[in-house]
Design an enzyme around this catalytic site. Sequence first.
Site, short mmCIF file in Angstrom:
data_model
loop_
_atom_site.label_atom_id
_atom_site.label_comp_id
_atom_site.label_asym_id
_atom_site.label_seq_id
_atom_site.Cartn_x
_atom_site.Cartn_y
_atom_site.Cartn_z
N HIS A 258 1.93 13.86 -15.46
CA HIS A 258 2.56 14.64 -14.40
C HIS A 258 1.53 15.50 -13.71
O HIS A 258 0.63 16.02 -14.37
CB HIS A 258 3.68 15.53 -14.96
CG HIS A 258 4.66 15.92 -13.93
ND1 HIS A 258 4.49 17.03 -13.13
CD2 HIS A 258 5.83 15.34 -13.53
CE1 HIS A 258 5.50 17.11 -12.30
NE2 HIS A 258 6.33 16.10 -12.51
N ASP A 315 10.98 10.46 -16.23
CA ASP A 315 11.40 9.06 -16.11
C ASP A 315 11.41 8.30 -17.42
O ASP A 315 11.98 7.21 -17.48
CB ASP A 315 10.48 8.34 -15.10
CG ASP A 315 10.65 8.91 -13.71
OD1 ASP A 315 11.82 9.04 -13.30
OD2 ASP A 315 9.65 9.25 -13.07
C1 LIG Z 1 2.43 11.28 -12.23
C2 LIG Z 1 1.01 10.94 -11.84
C3 LIG Z 1 1.05 10.21 -10.50
C4 LIG Z 1 0.19 12.22 -11.72
O1 LIG Z 1 -0.94 11.88 -11.05
P1 LIG Z 1 -2.21 12.86 -10.83
O2 LIG Z 1 -1.85 14.28 -11.02
O3 LIG Z 1 -2.80 12.45 -9.54
O4 LIG Z 1 -3.13 12.48 -12.03
P2 LIG Z 1 -4.05 11.20 -12.12
O5 LIG Z 1 -3.29 9.98 -11.79
O6 LIG Z 1 -5.31 11.46 -11.33
O7 LIG Z 1 -4.39 11.22 -13.66
C5 LIG Z 1 -5.41 11.99 -14.26
C6 LIG Z 1 -6.07 11.12 -15.33
O8 LIG Z 1 -5.06 10.78 -16.33
C7 LIG Z 1 -4.83 9.38 -16.35
N1 LIG Z 1 -3.37 9.15 -16.36
C8 LIG Z 1 -2.43 9.95 -15.84
N2 LIG Z 1 -1.22 9.41 -16.03
C9 LIG Z 1 -1.42 8.25 -16.69
C10 LIG Z 1 -0.57 7.25 -17.14
N3 LIG Z 1 0.76 7.34 -16.96
N4 LIG Z 1 -1.09 6.17 -17.76
C11 LIG Z 1 -2.43 6.07 -17.94
N5 LIG Z 1 -3.30 7.00 -17.52
C12 LIG Z 1 -2.80 8.07 -16.90
C13 LIG Z 1 -5.42 8.85 -15.05
O9 LIG Z 1 -5.81 7.52 -15.16
C14 LIG Z 1 -6.58 9.79 -14.82
O10 LIG Z 1 -7.63 9.38 -15.67
P3 LIG Z 1 -9.18 9.60 -15.23
O11 LIG Z 1 -9.35 11.09 -15.15
O12 LIG Z 1 -9.92 8.94 -16.34
O13 LIG Z 1 -9.31 8.91 -13.92
C15 LIG Z 1 0.35 10.04 -12.93
O14 LIG Z 1 0.40 10.71 -14.18
C16 LIG Z 1 1.01 8.69 -13.01
O15 LIG Z 1 0.64 7.80 -12.24
N6 LIG Z 1 1.98 8.48 -13.96
C17 LIG Z 1 2.68 7.24 -14.07
C18 LIG Z 1 3.77 7.16 -13.01
C19 LIG Z 1 4.93 8.07 -13.33
O16 LIG Z 1 5.45 8.10 -14.43
N7 LIG Z 1 5.37 8.78 -12.27
C20 LIG Z 1 6.49 9.67 -12.38
C21 LIG Z 1 6.07 11.08 -12.20
S1 LIG Z 1 7.41 12.19 -12.55
#
Ligand SMILES: CC(C)(COP(=O)(O)OP(=O)(O)OC[C@H]1O[C@@H](n2cnc3c(N)ncnc32)[C@H](O)[C@@H]1OP(=O)(O)O)[C@@H](O)C(=O)NCCC(=O)NCCS
Length: 365
Positions: A258, A315
């Site tokens: 998140h 979720d």
């Molecule tokens: C929610 C979300 C978009 C947040 O994104 P964000 O704040 O931009 O964080 P990032 O996507 O940059 O993630 C930071 C790091 O954690 C990792 N990470 C975060 N969520 C992850 C996940 N669900 N699975 C695998 N790796 C994950 C990223 O790959 C990234 O790694 P890095 O630093 O090695 O590149 C992200 O956690 C995600 O894509 N989750 C899955 C989708 C989801 O469940 N969405 C519903 C949100 S309520």
Amino acid sequence: MEEMKKGLEGVVALDTKISFIDGIQGILMYRGIKIEELVDLPYDAVSYLLINGKLPDETELSEFSREIKNNRNINGKQIEVLKEFDFGFDALDGLRTAISCTAHFDLENNYHSPDANKNKSIKLVAKFPTIVAALHRASFNQKPIEPNEELSHGANFLYMLTGRIPTELEAEAMEKDLILSAEHELNPSTFALRIAASTLSDIYSAVICGLCTLKGPLHGGARKGVMDMLDEVSSIENVQSYVLGKLERKEKIMGFGHRVYKTLDPRARIYKDVARRLSIENGNSYWFDLAEELEHILFHEFVEVKGKPIYPNVDFYSAVVYKYLDIPAELATSIFAMGRVSGWIAHCMEQYDDNKVIRPRAHFV
Ligand SMILES: CC(C)(COP(=O)(O)OP(=O)(O)OC[C@H]1O[C@@H](n2cnc3c(N)ncnc32)[C@H](O)[C@@H]1OP(=O)(O)O)[C@@H](O)C(=O)NCCC(=O)NCCS
């Protein structure tokens, strides 16, 4: 020029009285009240709270619920339009189109008086479940089921979907799901909606912006992603290899992580309890056990091995609840929107009340 913040991470864009998140302590409040205190109320009371800024007294709640019930029906012409749809497409796309139709049939659509906005808000909250259920049934050539006045917002949705009166626990689960989905500060769909509202576009148009943004797999679409993942894993023994394979391929695991929470999402804890109770009522703990195994293995991989604060989000266990409620994965994002619409409306009103067009700058590179 100011420093550019990719994804607007850490940027504070506005003041709000609607909700508060502490992502470190894992606290979520709607209008200053913790969700743990709100989750046992009817969805109508929480919807009223979000839209009107205070919890309703008994008379206000019964009046609000009556107005919602009176507006649940969708008109005959709209059903004719819905029937013309090509049902090959995504349920959320169908919902988005149907809300456009609702706006088209609403003579108050382009009136912005407080009364017109109040009427549109009631219609949106009331009609979302009817539309989601009717669209789903139409995709199987089934007739829509008339709303049942005796049932709560959540229970009536389940009834309109299947024609079966849900058990007490199923009805409670659906009400809680709608409450927990109702609001979450400046998430992507709410931000998109506030941008639309800031141009003084109408509530329906702003809600449609919210819907379009909710659709994405990194936002509301993640719930369907979790349901698909639970199917794909196919057995508890496969969890470890499934998860490790995904992480090796650098694929995101849906339902984890998140932008704001760096601890367990407080909504996930409530959903987990509901999922556990449903598993007992169903006499089938498979989905619950599978999800718990995923949670344990990912806690090890993310937190213990990589030291990253990635925990189940809203979720994850909501998808398990939907499995027990027999809700098809295609409907997951639309049902999320059914709950979220109350928060969206509250944000629309807050934007109108103290408006400035939202228009950031970009660095030209
Ligand atoms: C929610 C979300 C978009 C947040 O994104 P964000 O704040 O931009 O964080 P990032 O996507 O940059 O993630 C930071 C790091 O954690 C990792 N990470 C975060 N969520 C992850 C996940 N669900 N699975 C695998 N790796 C994950 C990223 O790959 C990234 O790694 P890095 O630093 O090695 O590149 C992200 O956690 C995600 O894509 N989750 C899955 C989708 C989801 O469940 N969405 C519903 C949100 S309520």
